[in-house]
Scaffold this motif. Structure first.
Motif, PDB file in Angstrom:
ATOM      1  N   TYR A  81       0.826  -1.198   0.000  1.00  0.00           N
ATOM      2  CA  TYR A  81       0.000   0.000   0.000  1.00  0.00           C
ATOM      3  C   TYR A  81       0.870   1.261   0.000  1.00  0.00           C
ATOM      4  N   LEU A  82       1.949   1.255   0.781  1.00  0.00           N
ATOM      5  CA  LEU A  82       2.825   2.424   0.838  1.00  0.00           C
ATOM      6  C   LEU A  82       3.473   2.703  -0.510  1.00  0.00           C
ATOM      7  N   LYS A  83       3.840   1.647  -1.220  1.00  0.00           N
ATOM      8  CA  LYS A  83       4.418   1.821  -2.563  1.00  0.00           C
ATOM      9  C   LYS A  83       3.386   2.391  -3.519  1.00  0.00           C
ATOM     10  N   ASP A  84       2.172   1.849  -3.466  1.00  0.00           N
ATOM     11  CA  ASP A  84       1.097   2.352  -4.330  1.00  0.00           C
ATOM     12  C   ASP A  84       0.744   3.791  -3.973  1.00  0.00           C
ATOM     13  N   CYS A  85       0.755   4.082  -2.674  1.00  0.00           N
ATOM     14  CA  CYS A  85       0.407   5.417  -2.208  1.00  0.00           C
ATOM     15  C   CYS A  85       1.410   6.457  -2.706  1.00  0.00           C
ATOM     16  N   LEU A  86       2.673   6.065  -2.810  1.00  0.00           N
ATOM     17  CA  LEU A  86       3.688   6.970  -3.336  1.00  0.00           C
ATOM     18  C   LEU A  86       3.373   7.342  -4.784  1.00  0.00           C
ATOM     19  N   LYS A  87       2.993   6.353  -5.582  1.00  0.00           N
ATOM     20  CA  LYS A  87       2.636   6.607  -6.986  1.00  0.00           C
ATOM     21  C   LYS A  87       1.399   7.498  -7.076  1.00  0.00           C
ATOM     22  N   ARG A  88       0.388   7.201  -6.239  1.00  0.00           N
ATOM     23  CA  ARG A  88      -0.851   7.971  -6.294  1.00  0.00           C
ATOM     24  C   ARG A  88      -0.661   9.385  -5.779  1.00  0.00           C
ATOM     25  N   SER A  89       0.235   9.552  -4.799  1.00  0.00           N
ATOM     26  CA  SER A  89       0.482  10.898  -4.292  1.00  0.00           C
ATOM     27  C   SER A  89       1.132  11.765  -5.366  1.00  0.00           C
ATOM     28  N   GLU A  90       2.005  11.163  -6.168  1.00  0.00           N
ATOM     29  CA  GLU A  90       2.643  11.898  -7.256  1.00  0.00           C
ATOM     30  C   GLU A  90       1.625  12.230  -8.352  1.00  0.00           C
ATOM     31  N   LYS A  91       0.787  11.265  -8.660  1.00  0.00           N
ATOM     32  CA  LYS A  91      -0.212  11.445  -9.720  1.00  0.00           C
ATOM     33  C   LYS A  91      -1.287  12.451  -9.338  1.00  0.00           C
ATOM     34  N   ASN A  92      -1.723  12.400  -8.072  1.00  0.00           N
ATOM     35  CA  ASN A  92      -2.858  13.212  -7.633  1.00  0.00           C
ATOM     36  C   ASN A  92      -2.472  14.431  -6.797  1.00  0.00           C
ATOM     37  N   ASN A  93      -1.156  14.719  -6.719  1.00  0.00           N
ATOM     38  CA  ASN A  93      -0.694  15.894  -5.965  1.00  0.00           C
ATOM     39  C   ASN A  93      -1.126  15.825  -4.503  1.00  0.00           C
ATOM     40  N   MET A  94      -1.080  14.629  -3.921  1.00  0.00           N
ATOM     41  CA  MET A  94      -1.568  14.387  -2.559  1.00  0.00           C
ATOM     42  C   MET A  94      -0.411  14.382  -1.563  1.00  0.00           C
ATOM     43  N   LYS A  95      -0.593  15.107  -0.469  1.00  0.00           N
ATOM     44  CA  LYS A  95       0.404  15.120   0.599  1.00  0.00           C
ATOM     45  C   LYS A  95       0.030  14.064   1.627  1.00  0.00           C
ATOM     46  N   VAL A  96       0.977  13.179   1.948  1.00  0.00           N
ATOM     47  CA  VAL A  96       0.694  12.067   2.856  1.00  0.00           C
ATOM     48  C   VAL A  96       1.599  12.144   4.079  1.00  0.00           C
ATOM     49  N   SER A  97       1.005  11.955   5.248  1.00  0.00           N
ATOM     50  CA  SER A  97       1.787  11.860   6.475  1.00  0.00           C
ATOM     51  C   SER A  97       1.240  10.723   7.326  1.00  0.00           C
ATOM     52  N   VAL A  98       2.106  10.158   8.147  1.00  0.00           N
ATOM     53  CA  VAL A  98       1.735   9.010   8.975  1.00  0.00           C
ATOM     54  C   VAL A  98       1.740   9.426  10.436  1.00  0.00           C
ATOM     55  N   LEU A  99       0.633   9.172  11.125  1.00  0.00           N
ATOM     56  CA  LEU A  99       0.511   9.447  12.549  1.00  0.00           C
ATOM     57  C   LEU A  99       0.793   8.178  13.329  1.00  0.00           C
ATOM     58  N   GLY A 100       1.286   8.309  14.543  1.00  0.00           N
ATOM     59  CA  GLY A 100       1.511   7.141  15.373  1.00  0.00           C
ATOM     60  C   GLY A 100       2.975   6.922  15.708  1.00  0.00           C
ATOM     61  N   ASP A 101       3.230   5.897  16.504  1.00  0.00           N
ATOM     62  CA  ASP A 101       4.579   5.543  16.932  1.00  0.00           C
ATOM     63  C   ASP A 101       5.198   4.595  15.908  1.00  0.00           C
ATOM     64  N   LYS A 102       6.172   5.082  15.179  1.00  0.00           N
ATOM     65  CA  LYS A 102       6.772   4.291  14.101  1.00  0.00           C
ATOM     66  C   LYS A 102       7.866   3.347  14.594  1.00  0.00           C
ATOM     67  N   GLU A 103       8.271   3.475  15.854  1.00  0.00           N
ATOM     68  CA  GLU A 103       9.409   2.705  16.353  1.00  0.00           C
ATOM     69  C   GLU A 103       9.170   1.200  16.343  1.00  0.00           C
ATOM     70  N   MET A 104       7.927   0.754  16.505  1.00  0.00           N
ATOM     71  CA  MET A 104       7.636  -0.674  16.530  1.00  0.00           C
ATOM     72  C   MET A 104       7.533  -1.288  15.133  1.00  0.00           C
ATOM     73  N   LEU A 105       7.560  -0.457  14.114  1.00  0.00           N
ATOM     74  CA  LEU A 105       7.417  -0.940  12.741  1.00  0.00           C
ATOM     75  C   LEU A 105       8.753  -1.452  12.207  1.00  0.00           C
ATOM     76  N   SER A 106       8.686  -2.328  11.230  1.00  0.00           N
ATOM     77  CA  SER A 106       9.896  -2.885  10.620  1.00  0.00           C
ATOM     78  C   SER A 106      10.705  -1.788   9.926  1.00  0.00           C
ATOM     79  N   PRO A 107      12.031  -1.939   9.881  1.00  0.00           N
ATOM     80  CA  PRO A 107      12.872  -0.910   9.258  1.00  0.00           C
ATOM     81  C   PRO A 107      12.467  -0.578   7.828  1.00  0.00           C
TER      82      PRO A 107
END
Length: 235
Positions: A81-107
Motif C-alpha cells: 500500500y505504501l508503494k502504491d500510495c507513493l505513486k498515487r500521491s505523485e499522480k494526484n498531488n496528494m500530501k501524505v503523512s503518517v501518525l503514530g509511533d513508528k518505532e515498533m514498525l519494521s525498518p
C-alpha cells in the motif's frame, strides 16, 4: 452536493473489513485488501467534494493483539500500500503523512514511510493522514513525555502551557481538528482514536461495512453533517 457545507477535515474509522470477508466466505485478509481499495476511492471522492484533510485509522496500538497470521498479512498489505500510495500521491498531488509511533514498525516500513512523506511534502492537493500503530492515549503519553523534557530544559514555563502548546506536541501538529468523524460497521465508539482532536467533532455512524462504504454513503454522511448545528460550547 453544491448547496451543502463540506467539512474541511474528515476522520474515518474504517471498521468491518474482516466481517465483510467472512460474509463472503473469504479469509479476513481479503477484506483488508478490499478495505485498502475503499480508502483509495475515498481519497478521490472527498477531494472531489472539496475536503482538504482526510485521516484514516489504519492500524491501532491495540491491533497487535490480533492473531499473528493476520498481523503479518496486514503488514504485507501495508508494504504494498505504501508503494502504491507513493505513486498515487505523485499522480494526484496528494500530501501524505503518517501518525503514530513508528518505532515498533519494521525498518523497511519505516523507510517507505519516510520516503512517502518526504516526496509528497510539497504536494498541494488532499492532505491525507494515515494513523498507523496509533492510539490516542499513546499519542498523549508521548507528547507529555516530550513536553516534560522541554519543560525541564527551560524551553518554556508551566504558565505558558495552554491548548496550543499541547497541540504542538501531538502527531497532528499543524493539522486542523476533524469536523466530521465517520465510523462504519454499526459500532458506536471512538476506540482510542484522536482523543484530543475529536473534542468538538460531529460523529456519524454507518451500518455498512467499510468495503461497501462508497460515494453514496459518503454523501449521506455529508448530509448528516449539514443537519448538525455546531456551536462549540456557545449558544
Amino acid at each position: 452536493m453544491e448547496d451543502l457545507k463540506i467539512p474541511r477535515h474528515i476522520a474515518v474509522i474504517p471498521d468491518g473489513n474482516g466481517r465483510w470477508a467472512k460474509k463472503r466466505f473469504m479469509p479476513r485478509n481479503y477484506g483488508h485488501v478490499q478495505g485498502a481499495r475503499a480508502v483509495e476511492k475515498m481519497c478521490e471522492d472527498v477531494y472531489n467534494m472539496g475536503v482538504e484533510y482526510l485521516t484514516v485509522y489504519a492500524f491501532s496500538t491495540e491491533n497487535w493483539r490480533r492473531p499473528t497470521e493476520e498481523v503479518d498479512a496486514i503488514m504485507k498489505l501495508l508494504r504494498n500500500y505504501l508503494k502504491d500510495c507513493l505513486k498515487r500521491s505523485e499522480k494526484n498531488n496528494m500530501k501524505v503523512s503518517v501518525l503514530g509511533d513508528k518505532e515498533m514498525l519494521s525498518p523497511d516500513i519505516k523507510a517507505s514511510i519516510e520516503e512517502l512523506e518526504q516526496k509528497s511534502a510539497s504536494n498541494t492537493g488532499l492532505k491525507f493522514q494515515v494513523a498507523l500503530n496509533y492510539g490516542g492515549r499513546d499519542e498523549l503519553l508521548r507528547a507529555f513525555k516530550k513536553m516534560s523534557e522541554d519543560l525541564a530544559n527551560n524551553q518554556f514555563t508551566v504558565n505558558e502551557i495552554d491548548e496550543k502548546v499541547i497541540s504542538s506536541y501531538l502527531d497532528t501538529k499543524g493539522i486542523p481538528d476533524p469536523d466530521l468523524l465517520i465510523r462504519t460497521s454499526g459500532e458506536q465508539r471512538i476506540s482510542n482514536y484522536l482523543l484530543w482532536q475529536l473534542a468538538y467533532t460531529e460523529f456519524y455512524f454507518a451500518d455498512v461495512l467499510w468495503p461497501d462504504f462508497d460515494n453514496k454513503e459518503l454523501e449521506k454522511a455529508i448530509a448528516y453533517y449539514n443537519r448538525r448545528e455546531r456551536r462549540f460550547g456557545g449558544v
